[in-house]
Scaffold this active site. Structure first.
Site, PDB file in Angstrom:
ATOM      1  N   ASP A 145       0.861  -1.189   0.000  1.00 18.00           N
ATOM      2  CA  ASP A 145       0.000   0.000   0.000  1.00 18.00           C
ATOM      3  C   ASP A 145       0.893   1.233   0.000  1.00 18.00           C
ATOM      4  O   ASP A 145       1.261   1.737   1.057  1.00 18.00           O
ATOM      5  CB  ASP A 145      -0.883   0.029   1.252  1.00 18.00           C
ATOM      6  CG  ASP A 145      -1.899  -1.086   1.301  1.00 18.00           C
ATOM      7  OD1 ASP A 145      -2.881  -1.015   0.547  1.00 18.00           O
ATOM      8  OD2 ASP A 145      -1.718  -2.021   2.104  1.00 18.00           O
ATOM      9  N   ARG A 214      -7.218  10.238   2.238  1.00 15.08           N
ATOM     10  CA  ARG A 214      -6.741   9.219   1.294  1.00 15.08           C
ATOM     11  C   ARG A 214      -7.493   9.316  -0.033  1.00 15.08           C
ATOM     12  O   ARG A 214      -7.090   8.694  -1.024  1.00 15.08           O
ATOM     13  CB  ARG A 214      -6.911   7.830   1.897  1.00 15.08           C
ATOM     14  CG  ARG A 214      -6.082   7.596   3.151  1.00 15.08           C
ATOM     15  CD  ARG A 214      -6.490   6.319   3.863  1.00 15.08           C
ATOM     16  NE  ARG A 214      -6.310   5.150   3.032  1.00 15.08           N
ATOM     17  CZ  ARG A 214      -6.896   3.972   3.253  1.00 15.08           C
ATOM     18  NH1 ARG A 214      -7.753   3.833   4.267  1.00 15.08           N
ATOM     19  NH2 ARG A 214      -6.657   2.949   2.453  1.00 15.08           N
ATOM     20  N   LYS A 244      -9.373   1.414  -5.465  1.00 15.28           N
ATOM     21  CA  LYS A 244     -10.072   0.868  -4.296  1.00 15.28           C
ATOM     22  C   LYS A 244     -10.904   1.976  -3.662  1.00 15.28           C
ATOM     23  O   LYS A 244     -10.624   3.158  -3.889  1.00 15.28           O
ATOM     24  CB  LYS A 244      -9.064   0.292  -3.293  1.00 15.28           C
ATOM     25  CG  LYS A 244      -8.027   1.320  -2.763  1.00 15.28           C
ATOM     26  CD  LYS A 244      -6.973   0.623  -1.903  1.00 15.28           C
ATOM     27  CE  LYS A 244      -6.034   1.640  -1.284  1.00 15.28           C
ATOM     28  NZ  LYS A 244      -4.932   0.994  -0.536  1.00 15.28           N
ATOM     29  N   HIS A 257     -12.159  -1.548   9.162  1.00 18.21           N
ATOM     30  CA  HIS A 257     -11.195  -2.353   9.902  1.00 18.21           C
ATOM     31  C   HIS A 257     -11.805  -2.877  11.202  1.00 18.21           C
ATOM     32  O   HIS A 257     -11.448  -3.962  11.676  1.00 18.21           O
ATOM     33  CB  HIS A 257      -9.943  -1.523  10.244  1.00 18.21           C
ATOM     34  CG  HIS A 257      -9.088  -1.199   9.069  1.00 18.21           C
ATOM     35  ND1 HIS A 257      -9.337  -0.128   8.249  1.00 18.21           N
ATOM     36  CD2 HIS A 257      -7.979  -1.805   8.579  1.00 18.21           C
ATOM     37  CE1 HIS A 257      -8.418  -0.088   7.291  1.00 18.21           C
ATOM     38  NE2 HIS A 257      -7.579  -1.089   7.472  1.00 18.21           N
ATOM     39  N   ASP A 330     -10.006  -6.491  -0.090  1.00 16.17           N
ATOM     40  CA  ASP A 330      -9.300  -5.814   0.979  1.00 16.17           C
ATOM     41  C   ASP A 330      -8.920  -6.901   1.992  1.00 16.17           C
ATOM     42  O   ASP A 330      -9.337  -8.056   1.877  1.00 16.17           O
ATOM     43  CB  ASP A 330     -10.190  -4.739   1.606  1.00 16.17           C
ATOM     44  CG  ASP A 330      -9.386  -3.611   2.262  1.00 16.17           C
ATOM     45  OD1 ASP A 330      -8.178  -3.807   2.520  1.00 16.17           O
ATOM     46  OD2 ASP A 330      -9.972  -2.538   2.519  1.00 16.17           O
TER      47      ASP A 330
END
Length: 610
Positions: A145, A214, A244, A257, A330
């Site tokens: 990443d 991001r 993504k 997450h 992911d």
């Protein structure tokens, strides 16, 4: 040849590489150009022949992309051996590849994969040697990443560029393409040929805890243009870009997450907003698309995460959008994909949904055996596995991996962290700093009237491979520009005592610069700024992450948005403060009023200059 952080990365000859894959790639005549780019041609018959020779166990392994601890493929530190044994049941990357025949490896800083460029290159070569030495051995697709900004796994001395929202503020597609090209050049030199970037999410929720800066911004067309440019830059450098998180993670207040986000967009809104950058990425020839662990009831009412949704991945992504490249999940260790199903079901359901690469399951043994058992039991067909393996092999072939997967020390020295790349990063960053408030033309600060500067601030943990902390980086940069600057860290939640100390220190300064970090209505960072402003000393605020802080801090005399607290952005902000550069950035997201979020305080495109 040795595989260690200090050992040589001298390469086997091309003859040696081809000999290692004799019987499996001899029929291939492959370009080293990116997949589907520059006229690259691939022999589908030969790729299918490779698949036909694989055992079922080898086919299952090709679908997995796994983490592994250690700086070396064969001789990691003991602590990393212990971590591998605890999480993976193997000691080293070599054992992981030998046991499970994984098709991909992902590098992380926290897994100690990325100490320095020559070590990374040696690790990559070690992984490839081990994999090619297996019966019917194939090269590994190594990924990471490297989004830049606040998410980067390879740090200094590699070049660190501004992140997505900063590029959104700069509004230059040429800059985005340059970031992709130069970053891709450095990654390829390290043996990393798949980058999980760029983020194609349209960040329309200021409270988004996982995407935020991001993202390139909140305007889908602007995001699409920058995604396209960065994809083309990466592909031009021979690295597979990955957009993504499909079908779009930009409007959530839950971090996937740790939870299971639900996106309530209608099908029409999704098509007009979230889908726009992904359509653009597909038109640009995107090599891989990463799924999101989010529920989108308008796209699939079954209540499954998109990663496990056949209506979303096959019905929409494949059939409606016409995408036939690699689909990667992911991380399967994230809570968003584990809430509804067990770890043994998730990889099987992902493959049934249309996924090709299974990224980082919590237990490779559980996931690998689950897929194997699903084929043996008839839930999955071997032909279904072959479809995904063919896509992965096409990608590996297009990236030149089947011809020559190795890198060299000389290549690292030519490409990684070069003066030209570092200068490019500084130039791009200078075009992103955004000036939102400048009362009484406080900025730029004059060294004659504001010589002594106090720098206080939140000092969040520095992104990977940067100097930090931010207050120190800013103070050092301002001192180099002719000011006398001192740093005082006040933290993200300054106490009353810390605020008192900062106010007392401000009494001897000509100006105070405050680095803020995601300020909320209840944040004591607001109290800090108000107390500093009450001293009568001019206060300049720099938002270190989300640009929405300005709405909470009306007492500041000037306000800048830097979009990240990496060295390159902080140095650019210092040059703007000192008048060595003009602020040129424009907001890529709207900022709402703090007292009435339904009202826009600063619209998309707003930004001042001098």
């Amino acid at each position: 040849m040795r595989d260690s952080s200090t050992g040589s990365t001298a390469q086997p000859s091309r003859r040696t590489v081809l000999a290692a894959t004799a019987g499996t790639t001899a029929a291939l005549a492959l370009s080293t150009a990116p997949a589907r780019a520059a006229g690259g041609r691939h022999d589908e018959t030969s790729l299918r022949a490779l698949i036909s020779r694989m055992t079922l166990e080898e086919k299952v392994g090709q679908l997995f992309v796994m983490r592994v601890y250690g700086h070396s493929a064969t001789a990691p530190d003991q602590a990393d051996i212990d971590a591998n044994l605890a999480e993976l049941g193997v000691r080293t990357a070599a054992e992981l590849i030998t046991r499970y025949r994984v098709g991909g490896i992902i590098y992380f800083t926290w897994a100690h994969n990325t100490r320095d460029p020559h070590q990374i290159a040696a690790l990559s070569n070690g992984i490839q040697r081990v994999s090619l030495a297996q019966p019917r051995g194939l090269p590994v697709l190594i990924s990471t990443d490297q989004e830049h900004g606040i998410v980067a796994r390879v740090g200094k001395p590699a070049t660190l560029f501004p992140g997505a929202m900063a590029l959104g503020a700069g509004r230059s597609r040429e800059d985005a393409r340059t970031v992709g090209r130069l970053s891709g050049t450095e990654l390829r030199a390290l043996g990393i040929r798949q980058d999980y970037s760029p983020v194609a999410d349209v960040n329309v929720n200021p409270a988004n805890p996982v995407i935020g800066v991001r993202s390139f911004g909140a305007d889908p067309e602007a995001v699409a243009g920058l995604v396209t440019a960065e994809v083309r830059g990466y592909r031009g450098a021979g690295v597979a870009a990955t957009s993504k998180h499909f079908p779009g993670h930009g409007d959530t207040a839950v971090d996937s997450h740790f939870g299971f986000p639900v996106i309530t967009h209608s099908r029409e809104l999704w098509s007009d907003l979230d889908a726009v950058p992904f359509r653009a990425a597909i038109r640009a020839g995107i090599d891989s698309i990463m799924t999101a662990h989010i529920m989108v009831p308008a796209l699939d009412p079954a209540g499954d995460p998109a990663t496990l949704s056949r209506p979303i991945l096959t019905g929409i992504l494949r059939e409606e959008l016409g995408y036939d490249g690699v689909v990667v999940t992911d991380s399967l260790g994230m809570e968003g994909v584990r809430t509804k199903y067990g770890d043994d079901r998730v990889p099987v359901l992902a493959l049934k949904a249309g996924v090709d690469q299974l990224l980082n399951p919590p237990s490779i043994d559980v996931a690998w055996h689950a897929v194997l058992d699903a084929v043996r039991g008839g839930e999955l067909t071997e032909a279904r596995l072959d479809e995904s393996i063919l896509r992965v092999l096409r990608l590996k072939a297009g990236l030149g991996l089947l011809e020559d997967p190795y890198v060299s020390d000389a290549g690292v020295d030519r490409a990684v962290g070069t003066p030209a790349h570092l200068r490019a990063a500084d130039r791009i960053a200078e075009r992103t700093t955004t000036l939102l408030v400048n009362q009484r033309s406080l900025l730029p600060l004059s060294r004659r009237t504001h010589k002594n500067v106090l720098v206080v601030g939140a000092d969040p943990a520095s992104p990977s491979g940067t100097d930090g902390p931010p207050t120190t980086v800013l103070a050092t940069a301002l001192t180099a520009l002719g000011f006398t600057a001192t740093a005082l860290s006040t933290g993200t939640t300054p106490t009353a005592a810390v605020i008192d100390t900062a106010a007392a220190a401000a009494a001897g300064a000509d100006a105070v610069i405050v680095g803020t970090y995601n300020v909320t209505a209840a944040s004591s960072q607001r109290t800090l700024v108000d107390r500093l402003a009450a001293t009568g000393v001019p206060v300049v605020v720099i938002a270190l992450r989300n640009p929405y802080d300005v709405a909470q801090l009306p007492s500041a005399g000037a306000h800048l948005a830097a979009y990240s607290w990496t060295d390159v952005e902080l140095r650019a902000a210092a040059r703007v403060i000192a008048g060595r550069a003009k602020p040129r950035g424009r907001l890529p997201v709207a900022v709402q009023r703090a007292d009435d979020p339904a009202q826009v305080l600063y619209p998309i495109g707003y930004g001042m200059t001098y």
